[in-house]
Design a protein around this motif. Structure first.
Motif, PDB file in Angstrom:
ATOM      1  N   GLU A  20       0.839  -1.207   0.000  1.00 45.26           N
ATOM      2  CA  GLU A  20       0.000   0.000   0.000  1.00 45.26           C
ATOM      3  C   GLU A  20       0.872   1.254   0.000  1.00 45.26           C
ATOM      4  N   GLN A  21       1.945   1.240   0.766  1.00 51.34           N
ATOM      5  CA  GLN A  21       2.852   2.393   0.804  1.00 51.34           C
ATOM      6  C   GLN A  21       3.540   2.598  -0.533  1.00 51.34           C
ATOM      7  N   LEU A  22       3.913   1.482  -1.186  1.00 54.60           N
ATOM      8  CA  LEU A  22       4.546   1.579  -2.503  1.00 54.60           C
ATOM      9  C   LEU A  22       3.576   2.165  -3.522  1.00 54.60           C
ATOM     10  N   ALA A  23       2.319   1.753  -3.463  1.00 57.32           N
ATOM     11  CA  ALA A  23       1.328   2.259  -4.415  1.00 57.32           C
ATOM     12  C   ALA A  23       1.114   3.757  -4.229  1.00 57.32           C
ATOM     13  N   GLN A  24       1.183   4.222  -2.976  1.00 57.03           N
ATOM     14  CA  GLN A  24       1.008   5.646  -2.723  1.00 57.03           C
ATOM     15  C   GLN A  24       2.255   6.445  -3.097  1.00 57.03           C
ATOM     16  N   ALA A  25       3.435   5.876  -2.827  1.00 53.34           N
ATOM     17  CA  ALA A  25       4.676   6.613  -3.068  1.00 53.34           C
ATOM     18  C   ALA A  25       5.052   6.646  -4.546  1.00 53.34           C
ATOM     19  N   ALA A  26       4.727   5.601  -5.278  1.00 54.00           N
ATOM     20  CA  ALA A  26       5.119   5.530  -6.698  1.00 54.00           C
ATOM     21  C   ALA A  26       3.950   5.011  -7.510  1.00 54.00           C
ATOM     22  N   PRO A  27       2.961   5.893  -7.764  1.00 56.93           N
ATOM     23  CA  PRO A  27       1.805   5.469  -8.562  1.00 56.93           C
ATOM     24  C   PRO A  27       2.274   4.980  -9.940  1.00 56.93           C
ATOM     25  N   PHE A  28       1.701   3.841 -10.381  1.00 53.16           N
ATOM     26  CA  PHE A  28       2.163   3.253 -11.642  1.00 53.16           C
ATOM     27  C   PHE A  28       1.004   2.534 -12.311  1.00 53.16           C
ATOM     28  N   ASN A  29       0.790   2.832 -13.613  1.00 55.46           N
ATOM     29  CA  ASN A  29      -0.275   2.185 -14.384  1.00 55.46           C
ATOM     30  C   ASN A  29       0.360   1.378 -15.517  1.00 55.46           C
ATOM     31  N   PRO A  30       0.517   0.063 -15.361  1.00 59.23           N
ATOM     32  CA  PRO A  30       1.152  -0.741 -16.398  1.00 59.23           C
ATOM     33  C   PRO A  30       0.271  -0.932 -17.630  1.00 59.23           C
ATOM     34  N   ARG A  31      -1.031  -0.495 -17.560  1.00 63.75           N
ATOM     35  CA  ARG A  31      -1.937  -0.667 -18.693  1.00 63.75           C
ATOM     36  C   ARG A  31      -2.197   0.631 -19.441  1.00 63.75           C
ATOM     37  N   ARG A  32      -1.371   1.620 -19.183  1.00 66.69           N
ATOM     38  CA  ARG A  32      -1.572   2.931 -19.810  1.00 66.69           C
ATOM     39  C   ARG A  32      -1.511   2.832 -21.343  1.00 66.69           C
ATOM     40  N   HIS A  33      -0.630   1.976 -21.846  1.00 60.40           N
ATOM     41  CA  HIS A  33      -0.504   1.855 -23.330  1.00 60.40           C
ATOM     42  C   HIS A  33      -1.733   1.219 -23.957  1.00 60.40           C
ATOM     43  N   LEU A  34      -2.621   0.660 -23.129  1.00 59.44           N
ATOM     44  CA  LEU A  34      -3.851   0.059 -23.662  1.00 59.44           C
ATOM     45  C   LEU A  34      -4.958   1.104 -23.856  1.00 59.44           C
ATOM     46  N   GLY A  35      -4.691   2.325 -23.351  1.00 62.27           N
ATOM     47  CA  GLY A  35      -5.698   3.392 -23.501  1.00 62.27           C
ATOM     48  C   GLY A  35      -6.772   3.327 -22.456  1.00 62.27           C
ATOM     49  N   VAL A  36      -6.522   2.625 -21.347  1.00 56.17           N
ATOM     50  CA  VAL A  36      -7.526   2.534 -20.290  1.00 56.17           C
ATOM     51  C   VAL A  36      -6.954   3.064 -18.977  1.00 56.17           C
TER      52      VAL A  36
END
Length: 319
Positions: free
Chosen positions: A303-319
């Motif tokens: 949870e701390q990692l998600a807050q400290a380094a937001p990351f969307n691995p599906r961004r290239h899918l357009g969603v």
């Protein structure tokens, strides 16, 4: 020329078993063998007994003789003037080797020669035939470590060969094989003179062993190159790290994982694959291994990692 009743000579019925033939022959041989018999006609009787035994103990000869006997019983040779009909032995092949038994064909009757003499001549022609023995092929599976370092192994092979009576039989043999370092899948190891025997004094053939390498728990083979999956933690992949890696030769090397390494990144360890000219390489395929969230502390860390380094691995899918 009269037709000879080989069953009558041995005192047997037509349906006698192989064991019956063997027992009858031994009994009569003890009685009429010239070395022990006092019978006046011992020599002649022994030749007849040998001749009958030679035919009835051989499955192919006996089958052909029985077929011919049926022809005679149907009136195929009137007035006692027997002559084998054309093609009477079609479908049969008769063989005789040096260990076939005590019978001497040269002393057998004209009746025997008229039936089996042509086969004897064909056998003599085969004995005069000269040719190098055929090559044989087999497969051998070895461990990857044997392919890298070389080894000596004993293998057991089964092959079908023709015995001295011309019958196929399975033969087992054990061979010592030297495996050279750097052998690779699909390569052949040649064992000179271990193939089929030659004919007429010619040399035997060779045995070619196709090398197969057993699956390994760590390494995959492609040509001379080796591939291994290297698991790293998300932290090691993101920040970079030095990790220890086992090598196929049994050693351990330290490998540098670069920062921001992605899943599937290929690292090369030069000339750490199969030996050869040139030698192969060892390729490490990075695999990001996620720690399980199986404790309260682990879940909080995620949870701390998600807050400290937001990351969307599906961004290239357009969603």
């Amino acid at each position: 020329m009269d037709f000879k009743d080989y069953y009558k000579i041995l005192g047997l019925e037509r349906g006698a078993s192989e064991d019956d033939v063997r027992k009858a022959y031994r009994k009569l041989a003890r009685k009429y063998h010239p070395d022990v018999s006092k019978e006046a006609d011992a020599d002649a009787r022994m030749r007849e007994i040998n001749e009958a035994n030679d035919v009835l103990r051989d499955k192919e000869k006996r089958a052909a003789y029985d077929q011919l006997a049926d022809h005679v019983a149907r009136g195929g040779s009137p007035d006692g003037g027997f002559q084998p009909p054309p093609g009477w032995d079609e479908g049969f092949e008769f063989h005789r080797g040096p260990n076939a038994g005590p019978a001497d064909h040269a002393e057998f009757s004209e009746f025997f020669s008229s039936l089996f003499g042509a086969a004897e001549r064909r056998g003599a022609q085969r004995r005069n035939y000269r040719a190098r023995g055929e090559d044989h092929h087999a497969a051998i599976e070895i461990a990857l470590e044997d392919a890298i370092k070389g080894a000596e192994r004993e293998i057991t092979l089964r092959s079908q060969e023709i015995d001295e009576q011309g019958r196929p039989q399975w033969k087992t043999r054990t061979l010592s094989v030297k495996i050279p370092a750097g052998v690779h899948p699909g390569q052949f190891i040649r064992l000179a003179g271990q193939g089929m025997p030659g004919h007429g004094g010619e040399p035997p053939g060779d045995l070619y062993l196709e090398v197969r390498i057993a699956p390994h728990k760590l390494y995959r083979i492609e040509g001379r190159d080796l591939y291994m999956t290297l698991p790293v933690t998300p932290t090691e992949g993101a920040l970079g790290a030095k990790v220890q890696v086992p090598t196929p030769t049994g050693g351990i090397v330290e490998v540098t994982v670069p920062p921001n390494a992605r899943n599937g990144l290929k690292l090369r360890l030069k000339e750490r694959g199969l030996p050869g000219k040139p030698p192969g390489h060892l390729y490490l395929l990075l695999e990001i291994a996620l720690p399980p969230a199986d404790s309260e502390a682990a879940r909080k860390a995620y949870e701390q990692l998600a807050q400290a380094a937001p990351f969307n691995p599906r961004r290239h899918l357009g969603v």
